[in-house]
Design a protein around this motif. Structure first.
Motif, PDB file in Angstrom:
ATOM      1  N   ARG A 252       1.025  -0.881   0.278  1.00  0.00           N
ATOM      2  CA  ARG A 252      -0.105   0.029   0.229  1.00  0.00           C
ATOM      3  C   ARG A 252       1.038   1.299  -0.147  1.00  0.00           C
ATOM      4  NH1 ARG A 252      -3.060  -3.497   3.995  1.00  0.00           N
ATOM      5  NH2 ARG A 252      -2.097  -2.041   5.795  1.00  0.00           N
ATOM      6  N   LEU A 253       1.510   1.006   0.771  1.00  0.00           N
ATOM      7  CA  LEU A 253       2.900   2.289   0.639  1.00  0.00           C
ATOM      8  C   LEU A 253       3.813   2.460  -0.883  1.00  0.00           C
ATOM      9  CD1 LEU A 253       4.448   5.020   2.286  1.00  0.00           C
ATOM     10  CD2 LEU A 253       5.770   3.307   2.972  1.00  0.00           C
ATOM     11  N   LEU A 254       3.951   1.175  -0.730  1.00  0.00           N
ATOM     12  CA  LEU A 254       4.879   1.407  -2.132  1.00  0.00           C
ATOM     13  C   LEU A 254       4.037   2.338  -3.460  1.00  0.00           C
ATOM     14  CD1 LEU A 254       6.929   0.065  -3.939  1.00  0.00           C
ATOM     15  CD2 LEU A 254       5.341  -1.847  -4.970  1.00  0.00           C
ATOM     16  N   ARG A 255       2.541   1.667  -3.435  1.00  0.00           N
ATOM     17  CA  ARG A 255       1.805   2.154  -4.495  1.00  0.00           C
ATOM     18  C   ARG A 255       1.275   3.953  -4.436  1.00  0.00           C
ATOM     19  NH1 ARG A 255      -4.108   0.470  -7.116  1.00  0.00           N
ATOM     20  NH2 ARG A 255      -4.255   2.466  -8.641  1.00  0.00           N
ATOM     21  N   GLU A 256       1.508   4.236  -2.942  1.00  0.00           N
ATOM     22  CA  GLU A 256       1.157   5.591  -2.627  1.00  0.00           C
ATOM     23  C   GLU A 256       2.922   6.393  -2.954  1.00  0.00           C
ATOM     24  OE1 GLU A 256      -0.141   8.775   0.556  1.00  0.00           O
ATOM     25  OE2 GLU A 256      -1.574   6.775   0.542  1.00  0.00           O
ATOM     26  N   LEU A 257       3.539   5.881  -2.855  1.00  0.00           N
ATOM     27  CA  LEU A 257       4.627   6.697  -2.609  1.00  0.00           C
ATOM     28  C   LEU A 257       5.171   7.206  -3.825  1.00  0.00           C
ATOM     29  CD1 LEU A 257       6.581   7.979  -1.039  1.00  0.00           C
ATOM     30  CD2 LEU A 257       8.557   6.121  -0.966  1.00  0.00           C
ATOM     31  N   LEU A 258       4.943   5.659  -5.011  1.00  0.00           N
ATOM     32  CA  LEU A 258       4.924   5.786  -6.431  1.00  0.00           C
ATOM     33  C   LEU A 258       4.642   7.350  -7.062  1.00  0.00           C
ATOM     34  CD1 LEU A 258       6.548   5.228  -9.209  1.00  0.00           C
ATOM     35  CD2 LEU A 258       5.055   3.167  -9.468  1.00  0.00           C
ATOM     36  N   THR A 259       3.039   7.140  -6.755  1.00  0.00           N
ATOM     37  CA  THR A 259       2.031   7.717  -7.359  1.00  0.00           C
ATOM     38  C   THR A 259       2.477   8.713  -6.739  1.00  0.00           C
ATOM     39  OG1 THR A 259       0.185   6.530  -7.190  1.00  0.00           O
ATOM     40  CG2 THR A 259      -0.453   8.201  -7.308  1.00  0.00           C
ATOM     41  N   ALA A 260       3.017   9.278  -5.727  1.00  0.00           N
ATOM     42  CA  ALA A 260       3.186  10.546  -5.694  1.00  0.00           C
ATOM     43  C   ALA A 260       4.440  11.416  -6.040  1.00  0.00           C
ATOM     44  CB  ALA A 260       3.372  11.137  -3.775  1.00  0.00           C
ATOM     45  N   VAL A 261       5.778  10.033  -6.338  1.00  0.00           N
ATOM     46  CA  VAL A 261       6.610  10.580  -6.659  1.00  0.00           C
ATOM     47  C   VAL A 261       6.218  11.070  -8.322  1.00  0.00           C
ATOM     48  CG1 VAL A 261       8.946   9.749  -7.739  1.00  0.00           C
ATOM     49  CG2 VAL A 261       8.367   9.093  -5.360  1.00  0.00           C
ATOM     50  N   ARG A 262       5.398  10.586  -9.363  1.00  0.00           N
ATOM     51  CA  ARG A 262       4.680  10.475 -10.211  1.00  0.00           C
ATOM     52  C   ARG A 262       4.265  11.870 -10.431  1.00  0.00           C
ATOM     53  NH1 ARG A 262       2.279   6.338 -12.049  1.00  0.00           N
ATOM     54  NH2 ARG A 262       0.473   7.119 -10.680  1.00  0.00           N
ATOM     55  N   ASP A 263       2.519  12.310  -9.245  1.00  0.00           N
ATOM     56  CA  ASP A 263       2.462  13.139 -10.024  1.00  0.00           C
ATOM     57  C   ASP A 263       2.826  14.664  -9.161  1.00  0.00           C
ATOM     58  OD1 ASP A 263       0.129  11.934 -10.016  1.00  0.00           O
ATOM     59  OD2 ASP A 263      -0.426  11.717  -8.464  1.00  0.00           O
ATOM     60  N   GLN A 264       3.544  14.294  -8.199  1.00  0.00           N
ATOM     61  CA  GLN A 264       5.218  15.572  -7.792  1.00  0.00           C
ATOM     62  C   GLN A 264       6.574  15.832  -8.854  1.00  0.00           C
ATOM     63  OE1 GLN A 264       5.788  15.701  -3.707  1.00  0.00           O
ATOM     64  NE2 GLN A 264       4.187  15.043  -3.495  1.00  0.00           N
ATOM     65  N   GLY A 265       5.814  15.275 -10.411  1.00  0.00           N
ATOM     66  CA  GLY A 265       7.402  15.353 -11.338  1.00  0.00           C
ATOM     67  C   GLY A 265       8.659  15.019 -10.625  1.00  0.00           C
ATOM     68  N   LEU A 266       8.956  14.052  -9.901  1.00  0.00           N
ATOM     69  CA  LEU A 266       9.848  13.723  -9.098  1.00  0.00           C
ATOM     70  C   LEU A 266      10.799  13.191 -10.154  1.00  0.00           C
ATOM     71  CD1 LEU A 266       9.124  13.735  -5.192  1.00  0.00           C
ATOM     72  CD2 LEU A 266      10.088  16.001  -7.062  1.00  0.00           C
ATOM     73  N   LEU A 267       9.763  12.071 -11.409  1.00  0.00           N
ATOM     74  CA  LEU A 267      10.689  11.398 -11.811  1.00  0.00           C
ATOM     75  C   LEU A 267      11.475  11.850 -13.058  1.00  0.00           C
ATOM     76  CD1 LEU A 267       8.071   8.097 -12.287  1.00  0.00           C
ATOM     77  CD2 LEU A 267       9.743   7.879 -11.002  1.00  0.00           C
ATOM     78  N   VAL A 268      12.711  11.643 -13.539  1.00  0.00           N
ATOM     79  CA  VAL A 268      12.755  12.104 -14.365  1.00  0.00           C
ATOM     80  C   VAL A 268      13.624  10.853 -15.364  1.00  0.00           C
ATOM     81  CG1 VAL A 268      13.758  14.376 -13.079  1.00  0.00           C
ATOM     82  CG2 VAL A 268      15.214  12.423 -13.319  1.00  0.00           C
ATOM     83  N   PRO A 269      13.822  11.466 -17.045  1.00  0.00           N
ATOM     84  CA  PRO A 269      14.471  10.598 -17.865  1.00  0.00           C
ATOM     85  C   PRO A 269      15.771   9.993 -17.682  1.00  0.00           C
ATOM     86  CG  PRO A 269      13.707  12.468 -19.085  1.00  0.00           C
ATOM     87  CD  PRO A 269      13.166  12.856 -17.460  1.00  0.00           C
ATOM     88  N   VAL A 270      16.068   9.505 -17.790  1.00  0.00           N
ATOM     89  CA  VAL A 270      17.495   8.572 -18.189  1.00  0.00           C
ATOM     90  C   VAL A 270      18.207   8.526 -19.294  1.00  0.00           C
ATOM     91  CG1 VAL A 270      18.877   6.894 -17.452  1.00  0.00           C
ATOM     92  CG2 VAL A 270      17.520   7.396 -14.923  1.00  0.00           C
ATOM     93  N   GLN A 271      18.463   9.463 -19.689  1.00  0.00           N
ATOM     94  CA  GLN A 271      19.129   9.497 -21.053  1.00  0.00           C
ATOM     95  C   GLN A 271      19.850   8.721 -21.722  1.00  0.00           C
ATOM     96  OE1 GLN A 271      22.136  12.785 -21.427  1.00  0.00           O
ATOM     97  NE2 GLN A 271      21.829  12.755 -24.024  1.00  0.00           N
ATOM     98  N   GLY A 272      18.592   8.239 -23.066  1.00  0.00           N
ATOM     99  CA  GLY A 272      19.550   7.031 -24.123  1.00  0.00           C
ATOM    100  C   GLY A 272      18.670   5.773 -23.215  1.00  0.00           C
ATOM    101  N   THR A 273      17.881   5.549 -22.395  1.00  0.00           N
ATOM    102  CA  THR A 273      17.277   4.333 -21.639  1.00  0.00           C
ATOM    103  C   THR A 273      16.226   4.247 -21.934  1.00  0.00           C
ATOM    104  OG1 THR A 273      16.715   5.270 -19.662  1.00  0.00           O
ATOM    105  CG2 THR A 273      19.361   4.872 -20.094  1.00  0.00           C
ATOM    106  N   GLY A 274      15.007   5.250 -21.841  1.00  0.00           N
ATOM    107  CA  GLY A 274      13.282   5.399 -22.376  1.00  0.00           C
ATOM    108  C   GLY A 274      13.509   4.350 -20.787  1.00  0.00           C
ATOM    109  N   ARG A 275      14.355   4.887 -19.357  1.00  0.00           N
ATOM    110  CA  ARG A 275      13.535   4.672 -18.445  1.00  0.00           C
ATOM    111  C   ARG A 275      13.393   6.300 -17.677  1.00  0.00           C
ATOM    112  NH1 ARG A 275      17.725  -0.732 -16.514  1.00  0.00           N
ATOM    113  NH2 ARG A 275      16.018  -1.935 -18.276  1.00  0.00           N
ATOM    114  N   GLN A 276      12.840   5.757 -16.614  1.00  0.00           N
ATOM    115  CA  GLN A 276      12.472   7.064 -15.074  1.00  0.00           C
ATOM    116  C   GLN A 276      13.372   6.641 -14.426  1.00  0.00           C
ATOM    117  OE1 GLN A 276      10.638   9.778 -16.633  1.00  0.00           O
ATOM    118  NE2 GLN A 276      10.197   9.405 -18.394  1.00  0.00           N
ATOM    119  N   ALA A 277      13.393   7.941 -13.646  1.00  0.00           N
ATOM    120  CA  ALA A 277      14.394   7.627 -12.124  1.00  0.00           C
ATOM    121  C   ALA A 277      13.555   8.207 -11.795  1.00  0.00           C
ATOM    122  CB  ALA A 277      16.107   8.245 -12.851  1.00  0.00           C
TER     123      ALA A 277
END
Length: 340
Positions: free
Chosen positions: A204-229
């Motif tokens: 439950r905490l995992l889902r809420e934390l990931l949702t907050a990280v995404r909604d607050q714009g804390l995920l940034v693209p990792v160049q050349g990988t197509g992944r988010q950090a």
């Protein structure tokens, strides 16, 4: 008006959406062996099963997956109703019912899921115990490890009325698989590992934390990988505050100060003048700090440091924070952990 002799309740698992957010559930990942074990227990027509484990590890989801497509009834304990007799069964039983009458009325329920059984009121706990004794109703019971439970509940497994399945927190590899299957965002391995380390299997905490990280714009693209950090601090969501209230609300003098000092510069040597030994002993007894053989003192849970730092305020943080040359032991420990 005469009372019916039986109450038969049929509930189908048509939806598992979160009642508060109406979000679709994450896919059920991992727990393959445990799911098969629960399903066999239901299909075999035995007395049932008790599932225990840490808060948020997925006990309820496991049981609901196991009964998907069958007919079942559900009862659940809550902290607010522990003083009300048969509160967990209020939707299934008439008012002012006796234990004997309740047992008779529920005899038509063939499969009963009892959630948060450690929070049952005494009358509901006694009813569940009697249902297990009589054996006509198959019981799937979920309870949180380490939480105080009514004696009638704990005796379900200690008295060997029902077998007990203990769930461990979801391992790191399966957590990464869950994150990959649940989100349209592909996370880099270090971010998935960070989420797993902070949540320690609390889904439950995992889902809420990931949702907050995404909604607050804390995920940034990792160049050349197509992944988010994930870069930045831990969002202070409602779930984060709830899980750390026992840390933020320390009542005994000196405890919050000691925890904050560790949050800004752990690990710290045991003999540091800023620490009162008895205060640390109390925190260690409560499972909030750990001390290794070399005397290095750390916070016991990786989530507590970010939360304490976020709650400290700017002036307090400036007073507690140390310069890089004062944090040599902590930096070396971090370097070693990252290298490993």
């Amino acid at each position: 008006m005469s009372m019916p002799t039986h109450v038969v309740v049929t509930i189908s698992t048509t939806s598992l959406c979160d009642a508060k957010t109406l979000r679709a559930p994450w896919p059920f990942t991992g727990r393959t062996d445990e799911l098969e074990l629960v399903r066999r227990s239901v299909a075999a027509g035995r007395g049932g099963l008790v599932v225990t484990g840490p808060a948020g590890c997925g006990k309820t989801r496991l049981l609901m997956e196991a009964v998907r497509g069958t007919d079942w009834a559900r009862a659940a304990g809550t902290p607010e109703t522990r003083h009300l007799p048969f509160a967990a069964f209020a939707h299934l039983l008439p008012h002012d019912v006796t234990l004997h009458r309740a047992l008779h009325l529920l005899s038509g329920v063939r499969l009963l899921l009892v959630d948060d059984a450690h929070l049952l009121d005494d009358a509901s706990a006694a009813l569940v115990h009697q249902l297990a004794l009589h054996g006509r109703t198959r019981l799937l019971v979920a309870a949180t490890d380490g939480a105080p439970a009514p004696g009638a509940v704990s005796r379900l497994w200690s008295g060997e009325l029902l077998p007990r399945l203990t769930l461990e927190p979801l391992p790191r590899e399966e957590t990464a698989e869950l994150l990959a299957a649940a989100e349209d965002t592909v996370l880099e391995p270090l971010t998935a590992d960070r989420l797993h380390r902070l949540c320690r299997g609390d889904l439950r905490l995992l889902r809420e934390l990931l949702t907050a990280v995404r909604d607050q714009g804390l995920l940034v693209p990792v160049q050349g990988t197509g992944r988010q950090a994930w870069r930045g601090g831990v969002p202070m969501t409602a779930a984060v505050r709830e899980r750390t209230a026992h840390v933020l609300d320390r009542a005994r003098p000196g405890e919050r100060e000691s925890l904050e000092r560790l949050a800004f510069a752990e690990p710290l040597p045991l003999g540091l003048d800023a620490f009162d030994t008895r205060t640390l002993e109390g925190l260690e007894a409560d499972g909030l700090v750990t001390v290794d053989e070399a005397g290095a003192t750390r916070l016991a849970h990786p989530l507590h440091g970010p939360v304490l730092r976020a709650a400290a305020g700017r002036l307090r943080a400036r007073r507690l924070a140390r310069t890089w040359d004062q944090c040599a032991p902590a930096l070396e420990a971090e370097r070693t952990a990252l290298a490993r």
